[in-house]
Enzyme design. Structure first.
Site, short mmCIF file in Angstrom:
data_model
loop_
_atom_site.label_atom_id
_atom_site.label_comp_id
_atom_site.label_asym_id
_atom_site.label_seq_id
_atom_site.Cartn_x
_atom_site.Cartn_y
_atom_site.Cartn_z
N HIS A 47 16.27 -9.78 -31.08
CA HIS A 47 17.61 -9.71 -31.33
C HIS A 47 17.63 -9.46 -32.65
O HIS A 47 18.08 -10.47 -33.13
CB HIS A 47 18.09 -10.21 -30.41
CG HIS A 47 20.02 -10.41 -31.05
ND1 HIS A 47 20.27 -9.29 -30.46
CD2 HIS A 47 20.95 -11.37 -31.38
CE1 HIS A 47 22.42 -9.59 -30.66
NE2 HIS A 47 21.98 -10.76 -31.23
N ASP A 49 20.75 -8.36 -35.21
CA ASP A 49 22.04 -8.29 -35.24
C ASP A 49 22.00 -7.68 -37.14
O ASP A 49 21.76 -7.82 -37.90
CB ASP A 49 22.17 -9.76 -36.41
CG ASP A 49 22.94 -10.79 -35.04
OD1 ASP A 49 23.54 -10.10 -33.77
OD2 ASP A 49 22.02 -12.01 -35.18
N ASP A 171 24.41 -10.65 -26.87
CA ASP A 171 24.74 -11.57 -27.57
C ASP A 171 26.08 -12.08 -27.62
O ASP A 171 27.18 -12.68 -27.99
CB ASP A 171 24.13 -11.17 -29.10
CG ASP A 171 24.11 -13.21 -29.91
OD1 ASP A 171 24.56 -14.04 -29.25
OD2 ASP A 171 24.08 -12.79 -30.86
N HIS A 415 29.12 -6.93 -33.92
CA HIS A 415 29.44 -8.73 -33.06
C HIS A 415 29.15 -10.25 -33.94
O HIS A 415 29.73 -11.76 -33.95
CB HIS A 415 28.80 -9.02 -31.52
CG HIS A 415 27.44 -9.24 -31.81
ND1 HIS A 415 26.59 -8.02 -31.08
CD2 HIS A 415 26.25 -10.49 -32.15
CE1 HIS A 415 25.12 -9.11 -31.46
NE2 HIS A 415 25.22 -9.78 -31.62
ZN LIG Z 1 23.97 -11.62 -32.24
#
Ligand SMILES: [Zn+2]
Ligand SMILES: *[C@@H]1O[C@H](CO)[C@@H](O)[C@H](O)[C@H]1NC(C)=O
Ligand SMILES: *[C@@H]1O[C@H](CO)[C@@H](O)[C@H](O)[C@H]1NC(C)=O
Ligand SMILES: *[C@@H]1O[C@H](CO)[C@@H](O)[C@H](O)[C@H]1NC(C)=O
Length: 828
Positions: A47, A49, A171, A415
């Site tokens: 994951h 970001d 997420d 996000h």
């Molecule tokens: Zn995230």
């Protein structure tokens, strides 16, 4: 390094060696499963970001590892190396922005290797948008755009084998029904996520309802999407994080005192049994990964290889657990073939509460100026896209600038971007990126307006500080200034235009030389009190403009009428303020509804805003809107600092607009939807100098297509250059089944004026011919008998396909309430 080189060469030789075969990607490449066993789909993922504690680039390059140890380039590097070693291994790549950056830096040889992995389904793109977008603070227009950007990159780079089949929103802090609807309209087979209100999750575990069919639209049929909640968040199985970031025990299988194969396999199977008890089919998905994991992927894969080997070895002694490398897509494919029924879900998954006293709702309001700046970015993007089409902009610089703004807007949907959940330094970096993007967009708009109007040398300045009534272009003099207005909407609109000026007398005329009523009004004292504001002007010249697509107005200084404000009758004065009056013109993240409303038996009062904000009605008859959020302590959810924005060494001041609409219940939501379009995409305002009024007259040099003939409920959602000789057009019927009706119209005139030779219809993202769309259909409980065979959805209507030799009737477009249709027009 030598070692790596050897592997690549070896694989390349293999590619050259094998005869070109049909690519076996997609579901055909899925691992075999075993009936009568619990099939464990082990899903390696990372994951990543697109900015949070570090900036996008710091994450990509592995810079500032003192803040957080994370380097996406190394993740992709080492994952590819590990995938090459064993054809059974799988990995999903989610954030296309990071992948695209990595791809750019690879050699041609290495690119061939990666293509092979993609073509064999070993590297599977999942979700595939530019970033993993938030679902509350975003506008649906920008979500569609950022999927278009990501999927287009994948399609142009790899072709159909790279097209993601499932959504992976693991997420974001709550989930919207509209996002599910968009997935369905893009042809996705399902979506997975991991954050749901804790009590809802608990109930669903008991009811075997973690997986469901989301009935994602009240107006559109066939917009239903399989949706699954991950059992243990998106993290690794407890105790089985084999990543360099973790301290869990590796699998020790040699002749060692520490040999732990038995206990590790026991523990894993016990966990798998717990998971399996909560799902309806004989398949379970176990993600293996977490934030920025796989930076040294050998560690992960080596241990997962062993886990698979020893769990499956137990089958010889009667274990019915079967484990293998898989992907969310392959898991979903197995579930689809399982022919089960699933509970029906309507509405959203908002608000998200991670436990009884933790509602993740503050972020709806965090960073109000960044939230507004993002909307400004969208406004400039839509303006630049449309103007680029009309003017036929085609230089490399112009294409680059437009792409850059598209990509930055994709980043902003992330996000931890639009949500305001990032560190301050990262927020500053987003501002920098978006500012650069907007400047590029503004430069395209200027280039286009120079072609489209008779001011080939016009400055077409876009003053970005109009929110504090500041404009360098008019600060000294607004004499002989041309204001060029661009209307991004389909229909002619009337709006008030405000120009920062010195307190003098002016005359405003339109393109035909007719005098337009105008008034000089003082700027609010709260704005004048801003110490950082350049205080050259304290007034605004306000006039009402009516624009189809492009219009120019001319401002000239006139002899002062004693330099005193023109006093207008009371009623007129009121009209100058942005009150309801402004909104009468017949123009939610659909979509999430941007209006907060109170409704009685026949009247309704609604608030519309210019950016994302949290709001509620705590008591009957009250409306509460959260305007600005500031914390004096860190919230304890990972960001590690208090959200307490400062600007110019003072607490941040934000200025915005809230619109109030009071209307009869029957009419109100329609009016609100029209107003929402005007608030999101008002006129874009550009300033130029003109030597004389005559220059504005005769105004537009090149005809710009008019969309005014579209039915009133049809919105021009997107008009943009797609490839060098293609244009993307999206039209939307924005009224729902209660407010509006099915509308039909003909797009031949638009097709012709855009120079079209061929047109085809695609899925919502623009990348897949609609005729090729085929997606999973799942059975919702209580909706009749279950079919004995796997079912699919295909296009609900005949996709439009035509060329210029055909009759105009072939260009007829029907839009059901809330329907969006996407077309690619090929130009001469
Ligand atoms: Zn995230
Ligand atoms: C800007 O000028 C106006 C008019 O002279 C004055 O009232 C106001 O206080 C000034 N603002 C600042 C921050 O100095
Ligand atoms: C005005 O807009 C700019 C972005 O163009 C933003 O940076 C600034 O914070 C806004 N000012 C206020 C007072 O809201
Ligand atoms: C799901 O529930 C809604 C609301 O109760 C209902 O209108 C809809 O028909 C149901 N859909 C299915 C597929 O059963």
């Amino acid at each position: 390094m030598k070692y790596l080189g050897g592997i690549f060469l070896f694989v390349v030789l293999l590619i050259i060696d094998t005869k070109p075969t049909e690519a076996v990607c997609g579901y055909e490449s899925c691992p075999e499963t075993k009936p009568n066993m619990v099939n464990i789909h082990l899903v390696p993922h990372s994951h990543d970001d697109v900015g949070w504690l570090k900036t996008v680039d710091q994450y990509y390059y592995g810079h500032k590892n003192n803040i957080q140890h994370a380097g996406v380039q190394y993740i992709i590097d080492t994952v590819i190396t590990e995938l090459i070693k064993d054809p059974k291994r799988r990995f999903i790549q989610v954030e296309t922005s990071f992948f695209a950056k990595w791809w750019e830096q690879q050699t041609e040889t290495h690119k061939l290797v990666v293509k092979k992995l993609v073509n064999e389904g070993r590297l599977q793109f999942t979700n595939g948008a530019w970033s993993m977008n938030d679902e509350a603070a975003v506008n649906y227009q920008s979500v569609i755009d950022q999927f278009t950007v990501g999927l287009k990159f994948l399609d142009e780079t790899f072709g159909i084998c790279a097209r993601p089949r499932v959504g992976w929103q693991i997420d974001p802090f709550g989930h919207s029904r509209e996002q599910a609807s968009l997935y369905a309209q893009m042809g996705y087979d399902g979506e997975f996520f991991s954050r749901m209100d804790h009590s809802d999750k608990f109930r669903r575990m008991v009811d075997l309802a973690l997986e469901m069919v989301w009935d994602a639209s009240e107006s559109l049929s066939e917009v239903k999407l399989f949706t699954g909640l991950l059992y243990n968040h998106y993290w690794d199985t407890p105790g089985f994080c084999f990543d360099v970031h973790c301290n869990d025990d590796p699998i020790i299988d040699g002749d060692s005192y520490d040999n732990n194969v038995k206990s590790r396999v026991d523990d894993f199977i016990a966990f798998a049994a717990k998971v399996a008890a909560n799902f309806r089919t004989t398949h379970i998905m176990i993600p293996m990964g977490g934030d920025f994991q796989y930076e040294d992927a050998e560690v992960n894969f080596k241990n997962m290889d062993k886990l698979i080997k020893y769990v499956n070895a137990r089958q010889a002694t009667g274990s019915h657990y079967n484990i293998f490398y898989s992907t969310p897509g392959c898991y979903l494919n197995s579930v689809h073939q399982g022919l089960q029924s699933y509970p029906n879900k309507t509405l959203d998954f908002f608000p998200y509460a991670s436990d009884s006293n933790s509602f993740w709702t503050g972020y709806y309001t965090s960073r109000p100026t960044q939230k507004r700046f993002e909307r400004d970015g969208n406004h400039m993007l839509q303006t630049a896209k449309q103007l680029s089409v009309f003017a036929g902009l085609s230089s490399e610089q112009q294409k680059e600038d437009l792409d850059y703004l598209r990509q930055i807007m994709g980043v902003m949907q992330h996000h931890d971007a639009i949500t305001g959940t990032e560190k301050q330094a990262v927020s500053n970096d987003y501002d920098r990126l978006l500012y650069d993007g907007i400047i590029g967009g503004a430069s395209n708009a200027r280039d286009a307006l120079r072609v489209l109007t008779n001011l080939p040398e016009g400055e077409f300045e876009s003053c970005l500080q109009l929110n504090i009534s500041e404009c360098a272009f008019t600060k000294d003099s607004a004499d002989n200034v041309v204001v060029t207005l661009f209307n991004p909407l389909a229909h002619t609109s009337s709006q008030y235009v405000r120009v920062p000026v010195k307190k003098e007398s002016y005359q405003v005329t339109d393109e035909k030389g007719r005098v337009v009523a105008s008034e000089v009004v003082p700027v609010a004292w709260q704005v004048l009190a801003l110490e950082y504001r350049d205080n050259n002007t304290q007034h605004e010249l306000v006039f009402k403009a009516s624009v189809n697509k492009i219009a120019s107005y001319f401002i000239k200084k006139v002899e002062t009428r004693e330099n005193k404000e023109i006093v207008l009758p009371k009623s007129d004065k009121k009209s100058v303020k942005e009150t309801e009056k402004n909104l009468e013109v017949p123009k939610r993240f659909k979509k999430s509804y941007p209006a907060l409303a109170l409704q009685g038996s026949n009247k309704r009062i609604a608030l519309l805003n210019d950016r994302a904000q949290g709001g509620t009605s705590m008591k009957d008859g009250q409306l509460e809107l959260m305007l600005h959020r500031r914390l004096i302590r860190d919230d304890g959810y990972g960001v590690g600092e208090a959200l307490n924005e400062q600007k110019y060494d003072k607490p941040l001041i934000a200025r915005g607009k809230v619109y109030l609409i009071l209307n009869s219940v029957e009419e109100s939501t329609k009016v609100e939807r029209l107003a929402e379009k005007e608030i999101l995409l008002p006129f874009s305002v550009f300033f130029s100098k003109a030597s004389s009024q005559s220059q504005t007259q005769s105004a537009i040099a090149k005809a710009v297509p008019s969309f005014d003939d579209f039915p009133p409920s049809v919105h021009l959602l997107t008009l943009e250059p797609f490839t060098d000789n293609e244009i993307l057009l999206r039209v939307e019927n924005f009224l729902d089944h209660i407010e509006g009706k099915v509308v039909s119209f003909n797009i031949r005139p638009i097709f012709d004026s855009l120079g079209g030779v061929e047109i085809r219809e695609t899925t919502l993202d623009g990348n897949l011919p609609l005729s090729e769309m085929k997606r999973f259909k799942f059975h919702a409980e209580g909706s009749g008998a279950i079919s004995t065979e796997a079912e699919y959805y295909t296009a609900a209507h005949k996709p439009l396909a035509a060329d210029s030799s055909l009759e105009a009737s072939e260009f007829s477009v029907t839009l059901h309430p809330m329907q969006i249709r996407t077309f690619i027009i090929k130009k001469k």
